[in-house]
Write a protein that holds these residues in place. Structure first.
Motif, PDB file in Angstrom:
ATOM      1  N   PHE A 260      -0.111   0.007  -2.540  1.00  0.00           N
ATOM      2  CA  PHE A 260      -0.320   0.855  -1.557  1.00  0.00           C
ATOM      3  C   PHE A 260       0.433   2.312  -2.102  1.00  0.00           C
ATOM      4  O   PHE A 260       0.253   3.274  -1.509  1.00  0.00           O
ATOM      5  CB  PHE A 260       0.471   0.322  -0.357  1.00  0.00           C
ATOM      6  N   GLY A 261       1.413   2.166  -2.978  1.00  0.00           N
ATOM      7  CA  GLY A 261       2.014   3.388  -3.297  1.00  0.00           C
ATOM      8  C   GLY A 261       1.163   4.182  -3.923  1.00  0.00           C
ATOM      9  O   GLY A 261       1.350   5.500  -3.883  1.00  0.00           O
ATOM     10  N   ALA A 262       0.369   3.512  -4.969  1.00  0.00           N
ATOM     11  CA  ALA A 262      -0.666   4.532  -5.815  1.00  0.00           C
ATOM     12  C   ALA A 262      -1.650   5.044  -4.683  1.00  0.00           C
ATOM     13  O   ALA A 262      -2.195   6.106  -4.889  1.00  0.00           O
ATOM     14  CB  ALA A 262      -1.317   3.576  -6.899  1.00  0.00           C
ATOM     15  N   LEU A 263      -2.273   4.114  -3.694  1.00  0.00           N
ATOM     16  CA  LEU A 263      -2.992   4.457  -2.799  1.00  0.00           C
ATOM     17  C   LEU A 263      -2.571   5.715  -2.082  1.00  0.00           C
ATOM     18  O   LEU A 263      -3.343   6.697  -1.601  1.00  0.00           O
ATOM     19  CB  LEU A 263      -3.477   3.639  -1.912  1.00  0.00           C
ATOM     20  N   ARG A 264      -1.289   5.671  -1.527  1.00  0.00           N
ATOM     21  CA  ARG A 264      -0.776   6.831  -0.954  1.00  0.00           C
ATOM     22  C   ARG A 264      -0.926   8.341  -1.802  1.00  0.00           C
ATOM     23  O   ARG A 264      -1.084   9.351  -1.098  1.00  0.00           O
ATOM     24  CB  ARG A 264       0.715   6.434  -0.337  1.00  0.00           C
ATOM     25  N   ARG A 265      -0.434   8.269  -2.695  1.00  0.00           N
ATOM     26  CA  ARG A 265      -0.410   9.226  -3.831  1.00  0.00           C
ATOM     27  C   ARG A 265      -1.873   9.875  -4.116  1.00  0.00           C
ATOM     28  O   ARG A 265      -2.100  10.974  -4.223  1.00  0.00           O
ATOM     29  CB  ARG A 265       0.343   8.924  -5.152  1.00  0.00           C
ATOM     30  N   LEU A 266      -2.618   8.798  -4.157  1.00  0.00           N
ATOM     31  CA  LEU A 266      -4.098   9.243  -4.537  1.00  0.00           C
ATOM     32  C   LEU A 266      -4.777   9.745  -3.421  1.00  0.00           C
ATOM     33  O   LEU A 266      -5.749  10.786  -3.608  1.00  0.00           O
ATOM     34  CB  LEU A 266      -4.880   7.627  -4.827  1.00  0.00           C
ATOM     35  N   CYS A 267      -4.698   9.142  -1.874  1.00  0.00           N
ATOM     36  CA  CYS A 267      -5.302   9.729  -1.025  1.00  0.00           C
ATOM     37  C   CYS A 267      -4.340  10.938  -0.281  1.00  0.00           C
ATOM     38  O   CYS A 267      -5.107  11.735   0.552  1.00  0.00           O
ATOM     39  CB  CYS A 267      -5.416   8.856   0.229  1.00  0.00           C
ATOM     40  N   GLY A 268      -3.199  11.186  -0.490  1.00  0.00           N
ATOM     41  CA  GLY A 268      -2.259  12.236   0.112  1.00  0.00           C
ATOM     42  C   GLY A 268      -1.993  11.962   1.420  1.00  0.00           C
ATOM     43  O   GLY A 268      -2.111  12.847   2.320  1.00  0.00           O
ATOM     44  N   VAL A 269      -1.770  10.712   1.730  1.00  0.00           N
ATOM     45  CA  VAL A 269      -1.681  10.571   3.123  1.00  0.00           C
ATOM     46  C   VAL A 269      -0.399   9.608   3.156  1.00  0.00           C
ATOM     47  O   VAL A 269       0.299   9.099   2.180  1.00  0.00           O
ATOM     48  CB  VAL A 269      -2.546   9.607   3.868  1.00  0.00           C
ATOM     49  N   ASP A 270       0.326   9.570   4.536  1.00  0.00           N
ATOM     50  CA  ASP A 270       1.591   8.770   4.588  1.00  0.00           C
ATOM     51  C   ASP A 270       1.273   7.163   4.843  1.00  0.00           C
ATOM     52  O   ASP A 270       0.087   6.766   5.088  1.00  0.00           O
ATOM     53  CB  ASP A 270       2.298   9.337   5.765  1.00  0.00           C
ATOM     54  N   ASP A 271       2.239   6.257   5.293  1.00  0.00           N
ATOM     55  CA  ASP A 271       1.978   4.801   5.333  1.00  0.00           C
ATOM     56  C   ASP A 271       1.356   4.715   6.664  1.00  0.00           C
ATOM     57  O   ASP A 271       0.421   3.931   6.551  1.00  0.00           O
ATOM     58  CB  ASP A 271       3.489   4.331   5.403  1.00  0.00           C
ATOM     59  N   GLU A 272       1.460   5.524   7.785  1.00  0.00           N
ATOM     60  CA  GLU A 272       0.890   5.169   8.716  1.00  0.00           C
ATOM     61  C   GLU A 272      -0.713   5.489   8.874  1.00  0.00           C
ATOM     62  O   GLU A 272      -1.654   4.690   8.929  1.00  0.00           O
ATOM     63  CB  GLU A 272       1.206   6.165  10.175  1.00  0.00           C
ATOM     64  N   ASP A 273      -1.249   6.556   8.259  1.00  0.00           N
ATOM     65  CA  ASP A 273      -2.552   6.810   7.860  1.00  0.00           C
ATOM     66  C   ASP A 273      -3.203   5.928   6.890  1.00  0.00           C
ATOM     67  O   ASP A 273      -4.385   5.426   7.110  1.00  0.00           O
ATOM     68  CB  ASP A 273      -2.539   8.379   7.423  1.00  0.00           C
ATOM     69  N   LEU A 274      -2.371   5.389   6.029  1.00  0.00           N
ATOM     70  CA  LEU A 274      -2.964   4.408   5.030  1.00  0.00           C
ATOM     71  C   LEU A 274      -3.302   3.143   5.596  1.00  0.00           C
ATOM     72  O   LEU A 274      -4.437   2.510   5.280  1.00  0.00           O
ATOM     73  CB  LEU A 274      -1.960   4.421   3.904  1.00  0.00           C
TER      74      LEU A 274
END
Length: 522
Positions: A260-274
């Motif tokens: 999830f850390g890599a996905l947050r950086r890739l998508c540019g979103v916070d935890d709630e949006d992810l």
């Protein structure tokens, strides 16, 4: 050294695999569907066999239908001197002589039959009960229009009807029909655009345009070439394929790893949006074509039922609907054999009668053997029927074979393709045979299925702050008396499709962050 030719007489024992012996072995390991098909084929091949249509026919009715009678059969003249009861109901010795084998080779548990023959009883009275239908009428042959109106439509027909409405261009229809034929049952296109264009002699751009048209059909995501394209088509229809979602779909490998850390950086979103985006991905259908599956779902029908008795024991009974019942029409044989003049006709009728008697006897023994093996399984696994899978005991074929006095190969054939209906569901007989995992400190061994179930319970009960690694699972199981290795725990965890502790910790963290973010917004 000189070579000398000479004759020697030796005496030895050997098991001759006659066709009838092979038939009995084959019947033993067939499922009830295969057995029904086999019996249907025998009914068409053998004129002396007939299906028992009446549901209430008991042993007396079976004896009346298949046993010798002192009364003359109806129809035609009957000569009492030509009636030969021994020919219609052959003895054990006659059958063994005709088939060149001993019945002990096929029917080891033959004591009830021997006792019945000794008392003059009918050999066919132990035939299993009928399917349960009590005859038919002329109305049963009428066409069922309701069934035709409610017939399920196939995926190809569903897409072809939409193609007829979507375009009138003959070439587009030809290309579209070819693409629809290349869609598998899951809804994915297994042909490349270049391959289709080459085979049809069309322009690849035209094939790509028609493919886009087909991908717009219902169900959403159809004719996709991979999972990412399937999800993208469904998200576009929902108007949710924004840049962040595009980045997420492009890296489904990170979603599978729960990074999830890599996905947050890739998508540019916070935890709630992810978490919201992942939830939307989970609500999509990765196999849009499965709603139009061409193969019917087969329901597992039990061969044996197990139910609790009032005294606390277990009653094991055969499922009559899974046991075909056939009878030997000996009256028809007596009537036909009198009119047979050629030796070939008499030989054919004699062989048909012997095969019919052997088939009915094989069906009887098959039912008796299944019931005997199932009863021993229930006795060995009584804890499972009372308390559930946690009390499943280690069991192998040798244990059951020694308990009932049969060979392991016989037990293996009986338990293949057979099921037991219990209050906990319908389970295959093979389910109750599990490997033994040794107990710690001299304790009793544990069933591998029970250990697998315990691992799932431990993982389901873990908290975000205490995610159990494989080593931690080993320690907990050893504290409960299960001596198990770490690689075995990892193998069982993977068979249950449980992610590793690192992936589970990431998932707990992502859900926790989303929960705290939602509270902050309030």
């Amino acid at each position: 050294m000189s070579l000398v030719q000479r004759l020697e007489v030796r005496q030895g024992q050997a098991l001759v695999m006659t066709p009838q012996l092979l038939q009995a072995i084959k019947l033993l390991q067939l499922s009830h569907l295969d057995l029904a098909a086999y019996v249907e084929a025998e009914l068409e091949r053998n004129p002396l066999l007939e299906r028992a249509e009446s549901e209430g026919s008991g042993p007396a009715e079976s004896a009346e239908a298949s046993g010798p009678s002192d009364e003359a059969p109806s129809g035609g003249d009957f000569d009492a001197d030509s009636w030969q009861p021994t020919e219609l109901n052959p003895s054990r010795g006659e059958i063994e002589a005709d088939f060149d084998t001993r019945l002990d080779n096929v029917f080891p548990d033959d004591a009830p039959i021997q006792a019945q023959e000794a008392s003059g009883g009918d050999m066919l009275s132990l035939t299993p009960p009928p399917y349960g239908s009590s005859g038919g009428s002329f109305d049963s042959d009428a066409p069922d229009f309701e069934a035709a109106l409610t017939a399920e439509i196939s995926l190809r027909d569903h897409l072809a009807s939409q193609l007829d409405l979507a375009t009138r261009n003959p070439s587009d229809r030809l290309i579209g029909g070819f693409l629809i034929d290349a869609v598998d049952e899951a809804g994915y296109l297994r042909e490349t655009v270049e391959g289709v264009a080459e085979r049809l002699g069309a322009d690849p751009a035209t094939v790509a345009r028609v493919l886009t048209l087909v991908q717009s059909f219902d169900p959403p995501g159809i004719a996709a070439r991979d999972l990412a394209e399937c999800l993208a088509i469904q998200l576009r229809e929902r108007d949710r394929f924004d840049p962040a979602m595009q980045a997420l779909v492009s890296r489904l490998d990170l979603v599978a790893k729960r990074d999830f850390g890599a996905l947050r950086r890739l998508c540019g979103v916070d935890d709630e949006d992810l978490v919201e985006m992942l939830g939307e991905i989970r609500r999509l259908d990765p196999k849009p074509g499965r709603a139009f599956g061409s193969s019917a779902v087969e329901v597992l029908i039990p061969d044996v039922f197990v139910r609790a008795a009032p005294d606390g024991s277990w009653l094991v009974e055969l499922n009559g609907e899974a046991l075909p019942r056939v009878l030997v029409n000996q009256s028809y044989y007596a009537r036909v054999v009198r009119g047979a003049s050629a030796d070939g006709d008499k030989a054919f009728l004699s062989e048909a009668l012997q095969n019919a008697n052997w088939l009915t006897r094989s069906l009887e023994q098959r039912a008796r053997t299944i019931l005997k093996v199932a009863t021993e399984i229930v006795r060995q696994q009584d804890g499972f029927f009372v308390h559930g899978v946690t009390h499943l005991r280690p069991l192998n074929l040798k244990t059951v074979a020694e308990a009932i006095g049969m060979h392991e190969s016989t037990v293996s054939r009986v338990t293949s393709n057979k099921a037991i209906g219990t209050s906990r569901g319908t389970l295959e007989m093979k389910y109750f045979f599990t490997a033994a995992i040794p107990g710690a400190a001299g304790m009793a061994a544990h069933s591998s299925e029970a250990v697998r179930h315990r691992i799932k319970q431990l993982v389901d009960g873990e908290t975000p702050d205490d995610v159990l690694s494989d080593d931690a699972l080993v320690q907990k199981l050893r504290s409960e008396g299960v001596d198990i290795a770490r690689r075995t725990v990892a193998k069982y965890r993977e068979s249950l499709r449980i992610p590793s502790s690192i992936e589970r910790r990431r998932e707990h963290y992502a859900h926790g962050s989303a929960h705290h973010g939602a509270l902050a917004l309030r």
